[in-house]
Motif scaffolding. Structure first.
Motif: not given
Length: 389
Positions: A100-112, A114-121, A152-155
Motif C-alpha cells: 500500500t506504499q505510494p509507488h507500487l510499480e516494482r512491488v512483486r512476490a518475495f524471492p525464494p 531470502r529477500a533484501a529490502v531497500y529504501l530507494r529515493v 521514495w519506494e520500498v523495493v
C-alpha cells in the motif's frame, strides 16, 4: 518538463568540475534561470549530508522498520518515521505496508530463501498539473517555477543492490527454517550529537582520549605489546568465531593453560588430532599383563589325531561395569618352523559369573591358545584398560 534554458543537472556537474562554490550576481545585469537554480543546488545541504554523514535513521526515530511479515502474501509493514538516504531525507507520516506504499510499480512476490529490502529515493518533478498552487492564481496567474519532490519506494530484491540511492533496511527469511523472520539492517542513531557523546564517554576531553589511545596503540594503529590483558577481556567475549584462522598456535599456549575443564564437549575430534599426536604415554595407560607362557597342545584319538590346543586364561577384570581394553599379543618363542603358519591365537572373552556373595559380575578374560603339540610358547601381552568415567 520544466521550461529551462539549460539542464540543471548538467549545470551543477559542470560547476563541481570547475570547483565553483558560490554565485555572485552583478547589479544592473539580467538574471538567468539556470544561475538561480545553480544557486540553490550549490547551497543545498544534501550535497554535504550524503558523502559526509551517510545514510541511516536519525536518533529518536524508528523510521522504515520492517515487521509483521506475511510470506504467503508477500507483504510486510513499514513503520512511520525519518530516514536519510544519500543526503535526501524521507519522512513517512503514517505506517504503511509494502503493498500500500505510494509507488507500487516494482512491488512483486518475495524471492525464494531470502529477500533484501531497500529504501530507494528519487526525485519527481511537480508542475501545476499536480499542484494548482504553482500556477500562482492569486499573484501573477502563471507558472514561474516548478518544484522537485524527494520521493521514495520500498523495493525487494533477491540479490544485493549497491547503488547510492538504495539503503538496505532489512533481510527477510522467505523460505525454510525461520521463514518470516526479519534481520534489521538499518544504520540507526545517525546524529553527530550521539557520536560526540560516545567520544566523551570513551575518554572525556579530546586530549585525554588521545593520551589513552597513545597508551594502547602504536603509531600505525596496531595494539602495543601487553596492552590487552585478562582484566580487559570479559568472560566469554572471545569465542571460536572471533578468532582468526591459525591465530592460536602451540607456541602461544602456556604449559598447563588448557585443562579438561576448559575444553568444550567434542572440542577434540579425529579431524583436529594430527597423526601421531596421541601416544600411550600421553594417555597415561599401564599394562595389566606383561609376559606369559602358553602350554603345548595335546593330541587325542587312535585313528585320527585331534589336536587340542593348550589354553591359558588371563583374568583382566571382574566388574559389574563396562570395561574397554586395548590388547596386543606378540609371540617371543620358540621360532616358527618352516611351513607352520600359526602357533598361537588369542581372543577377548566375557563371561557372566556368580560370586560367593551371590553377586553377578562380568569376567573379562584374555584367552591364548597354543596349537603346537611340541612345545610351550612364550608370548608378550600388552593389555590396557580404559576407565569409563
Amino acid at each position: 518538463m520544466a521550461n529551462t534554458s539549460r539542464d540543471p543537472n548538467e549545470v551543477l556537474r559542470d560547476a563541481e568540475r570547475k570547483g565553483y562554490s558560490r554565485i555572485v550576481f552583478q547589479q544592473g545585469k539580467p538574471v538567468c534561470d539556470f544561475e538561480l537554480t545553480l544557486l540553490g543546488d550549490l547551497s543545498n545541504p544534501q550535497r554535504i549530508a550524503g558523502p559526509y554523514i551517510g545514510s541511516g535513521v536519525p536518533a529518536g526515530s524508528d523510521g522504515f522498520a520492517i515487521g509483521d511479515v506475511d510470506v504467503l502474501r508477500s507483504d510486510f509493514t513499514i513503520k512511520a518515521g525519518r530516514c536519510l538516504v544519500s543526503g535526501s531525507e524521507i519522512v513517512l507520516e503514517e505506517n504503511s505496508t509494502y503493498k500500500t506504499q505510494p509507488h507500487l510499480e516494482r512491488v512483486r512476490a518475495f524471492p525464494p530463501s531470502r529477500a533484501a529490502v531497500y529504501l530507494r529515493v528519487f526525485r519527481t518533478e511537480i508542475t501545476d498539473r499536480e499542484d494548482d498552487d504553482l500556477a500562482n492564481p492569486d499573484d501573477v496567474a502563471t507558472v514561474t517555477a516548478v518544484r522537485e519532490k524527494t520521493d521514495w519506494e520500498v523495493v525487494v530484491s533477491g540479490s544485493a543492490i549497491n547503488r547510492p540511492d538504495h539503503f538496505l533496511l532489512a533481510t527477510i527469511i522467505t523460505g525454510g527454517e525461520g521463514a518470516g523472520s526479519v534481520i534489521d539492517r538499518r544504520r540507526k542513531g545517525l546524529t553527530l550529537a550521539a557520536l560526540r557523546d560516545e567520544f566523551d564517554a570513551l575518554g572525556g576531553s579530546s586530549s585525554s582520549l588521545i593520551d589513552r589511545l597513545n597508551t594502547s596503540l602504536n603509531p600505525d594503529g596496531t595494539i602495543k605489546d601487553n596492552a590487552v590483558g585478562n582484566a580487559q577481556i570479559f568472560k566469554g567475549s572471545v569465542d571460536e568465531k572471533k578468532l582468526a584462522p591459525n591465530a592460536v598456535t602451540e607456541t602461544k599456549i602456556a604449559d598447563g593453560s588448557v585443562t579438561a575443564g576448559k575444553l568444550a564437549p567434542n572440542a577434540v575430534s579425529g579431524q583436529t588430532i594430527p597423526d601421531g599426536a596421541i601416544s600411550r604415554q600421553k594417555l597415561g595407560l599401564t599394562p595389566i599383563v606383561a609376559r606369559v607362557t602358553v602350554p603345548a597342545a595335546t593330541t587325542t584319538g587312535d585313528v585320527q589325531k585331534v589336536i587340542v590346543p593348550g589354553e591359558l586364561v588371563v583374568l583382566l577384570r571382574e566388574s559389574e561395569e563396562h570395561s574397554f581394553f586395548l590388547i596386543s599379543v606378540v609371540c617371543l618363542g620358540p621360532r616358527l618352523s618352516p611351513g607352520v603358519s600359526s602357533r598361537v591365537q588369542w581372543q577377548q572373552r566375557s563371561l557372566t559369573a556368580l560370586t560367593i556373595t551371590n553377586r553377578i559380575v562380568h569376567q573379562h578374560q584374555l584367552v591364548l591358545q597354543n596349537f603346537n603339540p611340541a612345545t610351550t610358547v612364550t608370548a608378550e601381552c600388552q593389555v590396557f584398560m580404559f576407565v569409563d568415567n
